[in-house]
Design a protein around this motif. Structure first.
Motif, PDB file in Angstrom:
ATOM      1  N   ARG A  59     -55.101  37.696  22.856  1.00  7.97           N
ATOM      2  CA  ARG A  59     -55.374  38.648  21.763  1.00  7.97           C
ATOM      3  C   ARG A  59     -55.741  40.033  22.307  1.00  7.97           C
ATOM      4  O   ARG A  59     -55.436  41.043  21.682  1.00  7.97           O
ATOM      5  CB  ARG A  59     -56.486  38.116  20.862  1.00  7.97           C
ATOM      6  CG  ARG A  59     -55.997  36.993  19.974  1.00  7.97           C
ATOM      7  CD  ARG A  59     -57.030  36.510  19.014  1.00  7.97           C
ATOM      8  NE  ARG A  59     -56.412  35.683  17.995  1.00  7.97           N
ATOM      9  CZ  ARG A  59     -57.012  35.274  16.889  1.00  7.97           C
ATOM     10  NH1 ARG A  59     -58.254  35.617  16.655  1.00  7.97           N
ATOM     11  NH2 ARG A  59     -56.381  34.545  16.008  1.00  7.97           N
ATOM     12  N   ALA A  62     -52.539  41.528  23.221  1.00  6.95           N
ATOM     13  CA  ALA A  62     -51.788  41.945  22.027  1.00  6.95           C
ATOM     14  C   ALA A  62     -52.466  43.104  21.298  1.00  6.95           C
ATOM     15  O   ALA A  62     -51.987  43.540  20.253  1.00  6.95           O
ATOM     16  CB  ALA A  62     -51.634  40.759  21.081  1.00  6.95           C
ATOM     17  N   ILE A  64     -55.161  43.126  19.609  1.00  7.86           N
ATOM     18  CA  ILE A  64     -55.874  42.767  18.374  1.00  7.86           C
ATOM     19  C   ILE A  64     -57.374  42.836  18.646  1.00  7.86           C
ATOM     20  O   ILE A  64     -58.150  43.272  17.812  1.00  7.86           O
ATOM     21  CB  ILE A  64     -55.510  41.325  17.939  1.00  7.86           C
ATOM     22  CG1 ILE A  64     -54.036  41.246  17.588  1.00  7.86           C
ATOM     23  CG2 ILE A  64     -56.355  40.893  16.762  1.00  7.86           C
ATOM     24  CD1 ILE A  64     -53.578  39.826  17.377  1.00  7.86           C
ATOM     25  N   LEU A  65     -57.767  42.378  19.829  1.00 10.06           N
ATOM     26  CA  LEU A  65     -59.171  42.462  20.238  1.00 10.06           C
ATOM     27  C   LEU A  65     -59.277  43.496  21.358  1.00 10.06           C
ATOM     28  O   LEU A  65     -58.396  43.587  22.209  1.00 10.06           O
ATOM     29  CB  LEU A  65     -59.664  41.102  20.752  1.00 10.06           C
ATOM     30  CG  LEU A  65     -59.631  39.924  19.779  1.00 10.06           C
ATOM     31  CD1 LEU A  65     -60.179  38.672  20.468  1.00 10.06           C
ATOM     32  CD2 LEU A  65     -60.439  40.213  18.529  1.00 10.06           C
ATOM     33  N   LYS A  66     -60.385  44.246  21.297  1.00  6.76           N
ATOM     34  CA  LYS A  66     -60.583  45.267  22.329  1.00  6.76           C
ATOM     35  C   LYS A  66     -61.514  44.708  23.415  1.00  6.76           C
ATOM     36  O   LYS A  66     -62.573  44.176  23.081  1.00  6.76           O
ATOM     37  CB  LYS A  66     -61.191  46.517  21.683  1.00  6.76           C
ATOM     38  CG  LYS A  66     -60.950  47.763  22.455  1.00  6.76           C
ATOM     39  CD  LYS A  66     -61.282  48.986  21.634  1.00  6.76           C
ATOM     40  CE  LYS A  66     -60.929  50.214  22.475  1.00  6.76           C
ATOM     41  NZ  LYS A  66     -61.175  51.449  21.775  1.00  6.76           N
ATOM     42  N   ARG A  87     -47.540  48.932  21.063  1.00  7.10           N
ATOM     43  CA  ARG A  87     -47.264  47.893  20.059  1.00  7.10           C
ATOM     44  C   ARG A  87     -45.780  47.799  19.714  1.00  7.10           C
ATOM     45  O   ARG A  87     -45.293  46.753  19.309  1.00  7.10           O
ATOM     46  CB  ARG A  87     -48.100  48.148  18.800  1.00  7.10           C
ATOM     47  CG  ARG A  87     -49.548  47.748  19.000  1.00  7.10           C
ATOM     48  CD  ARG A  87     -50.405  48.038  17.800  1.00  7.10           C
ATOM     49  NE  ARG A  87     -51.725  47.440  17.945  1.00  7.10           N
ATOM     50  CZ  ARG A  87     -52.744  47.693  17.161  1.00  7.10           C
ATOM     51  NH1 ARG A  87     -52.602  48.543  16.150  1.00  7.10           N
ATOM     52  NH2 ARG A  87     -53.904  47.104  17.345  1.00  7.10           N
ATOM     53  N   PHE A  92     -45.903  39.385  19.522  1.00  7.20           N
ATOM     54  CA  PHE A  92     -47.022  38.444  19.632  1.00  7.20           C
ATOM     55  C   PHE A  92     -46.865  37.343  18.594  1.00  7.20           C
ATOM     56  O   PHE A  92     -46.668  37.616  17.413  1.00  7.20           O
ATOM     57  CB  PHE A  92     -48.343  39.199  19.403  1.00  7.20           C
ATOM     58  CG  PHE A  92     -49.559  38.307  19.393  1.00  7.20           C
ATOM     59  CD1 PHE A  92     -49.929  37.591  20.526  1.00  7.20           C
ATOM     60  CD2 PHE A  92     -50.350  38.183  18.258  1.00  7.20           C
ATOM     61  CE1 PHE A  92     -51.047  36.771  20.518  1.00  7.20           C
ATOM     62  CE2 PHE A  92     -51.473  37.365  18.247  1.00  7.20           C
ATOM     63  CZ  PHE A  92     -51.822  36.655  19.384  1.00  7.20           C
TER      64      PHE A  92
ATOM     65  N   THR B 216     -52.588  39.466  10.831  1.00  9.78           N
ATOM     66  CA  THR B 216     -52.622  39.676  12.286  1.00  9.78           C
ATOM     67  C   THR B 216     -51.245  40.123  12.760  1.00  9.78           C
ATOM     68  O   THR B 216     -51.119  41.075  13.534  1.00  9.78           O
ATOM     69  CB  THR B 216     -53.009  38.364  13.004  1.00  9.78           C
ATOM     70  OG1 THR B 216     -54.223  37.900  12.438  1.00  9.78           O
ATOM     71  CG2 THR B 216     -53.185  38.568  14.491  1.00  9.78           C
ATOM     72  N   LEU B 219     -50.783  43.643  11.791  1.00  9.60           N
ATOM     73  CA  LEU B 219     -51.616  44.591  12.544  1.00  9.60           C
ATOM     74  C   LEU B 219     -51.190  44.724  14.013  1.00  9.60           C
ATOM     75  O   LEU B 219     -51.595  45.668  14.684  1.00  9.60           O
ATOM     76  CB  LEU B 219     -53.092  44.182  12.448  1.00  9.60           C
ATOM     77  CG  LEU B 219     -53.727  44.391  11.060  1.00  9.60           C
ATOM     78  CD1 LEU B 219     -55.112  43.780  10.994  1.00  9.60           C
ATOM     79  CD2 LEU B 219     -53.792  45.874  10.687  1.00  9.60           C
ATOM     80  N   VAL B 220     -50.370  43.793  14.497  1.00  4.43           N
ATOM     81  CA  VAL B 220     -49.860  43.909  15.871  1.00  4.43           C
ATOM     82  C   VAL B 220     -48.692  44.899  15.929  1.00  4.43           C
ATOM     83  O   VAL B 220     -48.339  45.405  16.986  1.00  4.43           O
ATOM     84  CB  VAL B 220     -49.421  42.514  16.399  1.00  4.43           C
ATOM     85  CG1 VAL B 220     -48.685  42.621  17.710  1.00  4.43           C
ATOM     86  CG2 VAL B 220     -50.643  41.636  16.594  1.00  4.43           C
ATOM     87  N   THR B 221     -48.122  45.196  14.777  1.00  7.18           N
ATOM     88  CA  THR B 221     -47.024  46.181  14.731  1.00  7.18           C
ATOM     89  C   THR B 221     -47.613  47.597  14.832  1.00  7.18           C
ATOM     90  O   THR B 221     -48.832  47.758  14.753  1.00  7.18           O
ATOM     91  CB  THR B 221     -46.231  46.064  13.405  1.00  7.18           C
ATOM     92  OG1 THR B 221     -47.056  46.534  12.353  1.00  7.18           O
ATOM     93  CG2 THR B 221     -45.804  44.643  13.133  1.00  7.18           C
ATOM     94  N   PRO B 222     -46.776  48.611  14.943  1.00  7.17           N
ATOM     95  CA  PRO B 222     -47.328  49.968  15.078  1.00  7.17           C
ATOM     96  C   PRO B 222     -47.986  50.513  13.798  1.00  7.17           C
ATOM     97  O   PRO B 222     -48.455  51.646  13.787  1.00  7.17           O
ATOM     98  CB  PRO B 222     -46.092  50.810  15.435  1.00  7.17           C
ATOM     99  CG  PRO B 222     -45.088  49.854  15.935  1.00  7.17           C
ATOM    100  CD  PRO B 222     -45.328  48.586  15.208  1.00  7.17           C
ATOM    101  N   GLU B 388     -63.013  43.589  14.443  1.00 12.39           N
ATOM    102  CA  GLU B 388     -62.689  42.253  14.965  1.00 12.39           C
ATOM    103  C   GLU B 388     -63.553  41.207  14.295  1.00 12.39           C
ATOM    104  O   GLU B 388     -63.098  40.115  13.981  1.00 12.39           O
ATOM    105  CB  GLU B 388     -62.949  42.225  16.478  1.00 12.39           C
ATOM    106  CG  GLU B 388     -62.025  43.127  17.253  1.00 12.39           C
ATOM    107  CD  GLU B 388     -62.446  43.243  18.708  1.00 12.39           C
ATOM    108  OE1 GLU B 388     -63.363  42.531  19.133  1.00 12.39           O
ATOM    109  OE2 GLU B 388     -61.847  44.074  19.407  1.00 12.39           O
ATOM    110  N   TYR B 392     -61.316  38.593  12.380  1.00 15.22           N
ATOM    111  CA  TYR B 392     -60.989  37.402  13.168  1.00 15.22           C
ATOM    112  C   TYR B 392     -62.130  36.408  13.319  1.00 15.22           C
ATOM    113  O   TYR B 392     -62.031  35.468  14.085  1.00 15.22           O
ATOM    114  CB  TYR B 392     -60.475  37.814  14.557  1.00 15.22           C
ATOM    115  CG  TYR B 392     -59.343  38.804  14.461  1.00 15.22           C
ATOM    116  CD1 TYR B 392     -58.130  38.438  13.901  1.00 15.22           C
ATOM    117  CD2 TYR B 392     -59.508  40.121  14.873  1.00 15.22           C
ATOM    118  CE1 TYR B 392     -57.100  39.353  13.775  1.00 15.22           C
ATOM    119  CE2 TYR B 392     -58.478  41.050  14.750  1.00 15.22           C
ATOM    120  CZ  TYR B 392     -57.283  40.655  14.200  1.00 15.22           C
ATOM    121  OH  TYR B 392     -56.268  41.558  14.078  1.00 15.22           O
TER     122      TYR B 392
END
Lengths: 256, 394
Positions: A59, A62, A64-66, A87, A92, B216, B219-222, B388, B392
């Motif tokens: 993640r 990807a 999603i998590l920093k 991205r 992912f 999710t 949100l992984v896209t640009p 996050e 998540y």
């Protein structure tokens, strides 16, 4: 192509989570120190037990998590320098993904293509290629709700690579797949490797790693304890035997 | 912008192609309101109506000769089968008889000698027993007491109040009557309808995506979180507006049926102009933006659609209470600062329109401030999409 340097990630635990985990610690260290590199034209397998930190690591890759500490470098640059550009070049897929049942594969593909700013021609060309490859073309206008489980999984896979990514990050790619779909996915990953893609998968299935991975990173309790070629890690044994030897050497908990 | 449109299109596609969703969130509320209000109105009216040729059955005790003609003209049939007042009361209670008219003995003679200025004894008594749970009994009671009051007035008639039956003394116009009723009821009803529409859509669109994990993948896209938040809020607002319009039309059409036969036959939605309806429409749009963005925030916080529904319920009560303030205020607030309070400003602006007292500045302040609040909430939603812990956490 992708370099991971000393990643660290912790999570705050709620009281409920503390109770479930039977711990008084308010912080859980999910990833303590993970570093590795992944190159073009290779499949890197991240191997570890459940809760070792594989999914959190993916993640972070990807975006999603920093990460709290450490860096993910893509072509030498920190991914957060231009997140949007990064991205656009990754795909992912998480095993937790459930597609919206109301939509058709066709609609979902077009929707995600728009999010990647793909042109109409690009979208059609890519869609035709992937739908044909996975046998989705006959079901393109069938609602996800009416598709078989295997077909849903194939659609999820296709959706995650709409943008023809250079880096493909799959969390448990064969988890829950039927044997035929699993074969198709494995063959596809090998084909992507031939195309020069950088593929990173996480799994706890030894046979999958033995079958497709070039290199392996072993994660135990949030730490990358070994990164080497599959051949070197196995050192003449089965991967399973090698893993448990290293696992016990590193003080891994065998009591679950 | 293309990505915002893509998100909006996806929401619209689902809404307009999902016949069940379209039916349950747009068509059904309107049809339900129309049918329910019409049935309730019809039932109420039939409760209040008594057939024209109905003959009131009563017991009379010492009925004076002076009033006999009046009671005969009222088609009252006096029974004489029993003489005991306790038994008579039982018959009224059992709904076998409508009334008991019990006069003092020698009522006419006592009335003739009675002088209220000098009397030391109580005035001659008339007791009318009835059963309010029976429409016929209540109607008869009202008619008899009216006759008795007129008779009493005629004894000492020194002046009449509103005695000319040809004159119309209530000078309220149809417009005023409608204004009074609409301004009391409609702000609350409209806010509730709007909220219901929003509540039916937003949790599924936000918490549902979160629950399924599809957010999710998005949100992984640009796409930027702000683009996703705006796309969601705008599309959900449009869909909620459609739901609210359906409920609004049904209410306007069915309200005269709901209040029929209650002496308010002069209620008509036609007294409002196109401009009035347009103002209401824009105020509603701005209210929807506020409501949908707040519900979206709550839905983003929730881990599932079910949890979102539970968390949104207290908000619905608050919104209904804000709507209820219209019933107590009577007139819209004149101070401009009230029009900066989200949703309360919508109620006040609707009050202005329904009571034919529109002031353009407070209405503009309402619309603009609600849109600004919606924008702020959209930023909050975008921040939540970035969080996050919120997105998540298990």
């Amino acid at each position: 192509m992708l370099e991971v340097r000393n990643l660290k990630k912790t999570f705050k635990l709620s009281k409920k989570q503390q109770k479930i985990s039977k711990t008084k610690d308010k912080i859980k260290v999910a990833v303590a120190d993970v570093s590795f590199q992944a190159e073009r034209g290779e499949i890197l397998g991240i191997l570890g037990a459940n809760g070792a930190g594989k999914t959190t690591t993916l993640r972070m890759l990807a975006s999603i998590l920093k990460p709290e500490a450490g860096q993910v470098l893509f072509e030498g640059k920190d991914i957060y320098q231009d997140l949007s550009a990064y991205r656009k070049r990754i795909g992912f897929l998480t095993s937790e993904l459930k597609l919206e049942e109301f939509f058709t594969p066709n609609y979902l593909f077009d929707f995600f293509a728009k999010l990647y700013d793909m042109s109409q021609e690009e979208t059609q060309e890519r869609k035709q290629k992937l739908f044909e490859k996975f046998g989705i073309d006959q079901f393109a206008e069938v609602k996800v709700a009416d598709l078989s489980t295997g077909m849903k999984q194939k659609v999820s896979l296709v959706i995650s690579i709409v943008n023809d990514p250079d880096v493909i990050i799959f969390d448990e790619p064969t988890n829950g797949l039927d044997i035929i779909t699993e074969k198709i996915v494995v063959d596809f990953l090998l084909e992507l490797r031939e195309q020069g893609k950088c593929i990173i998968i996480s799994t706890h299935i030894f046979s999958l790693i033995e079958k497709i991975c070039d290199r392996v990173v072993m994660i135990i309790d949030g730490k990358a304890v070994k990164e080497d070629s599959l051949e070197n890690i196995m050192a003449g044994q089965s991967l399973e035997d090698s893993f448990f030897t290293i696992y016990q050497e590193m003080g891994g908990n065998m009591n679950g | 912008m293309d990505r915002i449109i893509a998100v909006m299109k996806k929401e619209f596609f689902r809404f307009f192609h999902d016949k069940r969703m379209l039916f349950s969130s747009v068509l059904l509320p309107g049809v339900m309101i129309y049918v329910m209000y019409s049935i309730i109105g019809q039932a109420g009216a039939s409760q209040r109506n008594v057939e024209d040729d109905y003959q009131t059955v009563a017991y009379g005790i010492n009925v004076p000769a002076s009033l006999q003609p009046a009671f005969e003209s009222m088609n009252i049939q006096f029974e004489t089968d029993i003489t005991d007042i306790v038994e008579m009361k039982q018959k009224v209670e059992d709904k076998e008889v409508d009334l008991i008219l019990a006069f003092s003995q020698d009522f006419d003679a006592q009335v003739a000698v009675y002088d209220s200025m000098t009397a030391t004894q109580p005035a001659p008594q008339v007791e009318v027993f009835y059963n309010s749970s029976r429409t016929e009994s209540s109607k008869a009671y009202a008619a008899v007491t009216s006759v008795l009051s007129q008779y009493e007035s005629s004894m000492i008639n020194k002046f009449d109040v509103n005695g000319n039956t040809d004159n119309k003394y209530d000078l309220a116009s149809d417009k005023d009557s409608t204004a009074q009723l609409f301004s009391m009821l409609f702000p609350m009803l409209l806010l509730t309808f709007v909220f219901s529409g929003c509540m039916a859509l937003a949790p599924e669109a936000i918490a549902g995506e979160k629950e399924r994990g599809t957010i999710t993948t998005i949100l992984v896209t640009p796409i930027r979180q702000t683009e996703l938040a705006i796309g969601k809020i705008v599309s959900l607002s449009v869909m909620s507006i459609l739901s609210a319009i359906s409920s609004f039309i049904a209410t306007v059409l069915s309200l005269p049926k709901l209040i029929q036969g209650d002496g308010v036959d002069n209620i008509s939605a036609n007294v409002y102009s196109v401009t009035d309806y347009l103002v209401i429409f824009f105020v509603l749009i701005s209210s929807v933006i506020v409501i949908i963005s707040v519900i979206s925030i709550i839905s983003a916080y929730a881990k599932s659609v079910k949890e979102a529904g539970t968390l949104v319920t207290p908000l619905m009560i608050i919104v209904m209470l804000i709507g209820l303030t219209a019933m107590f205020d009577g007139a819209a607030k004149s101070e401009i600062y009230w029009y900066f309070i989200p949703l309360f400003n919508s109620v006040q602006s609707m009050l202005q329109v329904f009571s034919f007292d529109i002031h353009i500045v407070p209405v503009i302040v309402t619309i603009v401030s609600n849109i600004v609040y919606g924008g702020i909430f959209a930023v909050v939603l975008a921040k939540m999409f970035q969080s996050e812990r919120i997105m998540y956490s298990k």
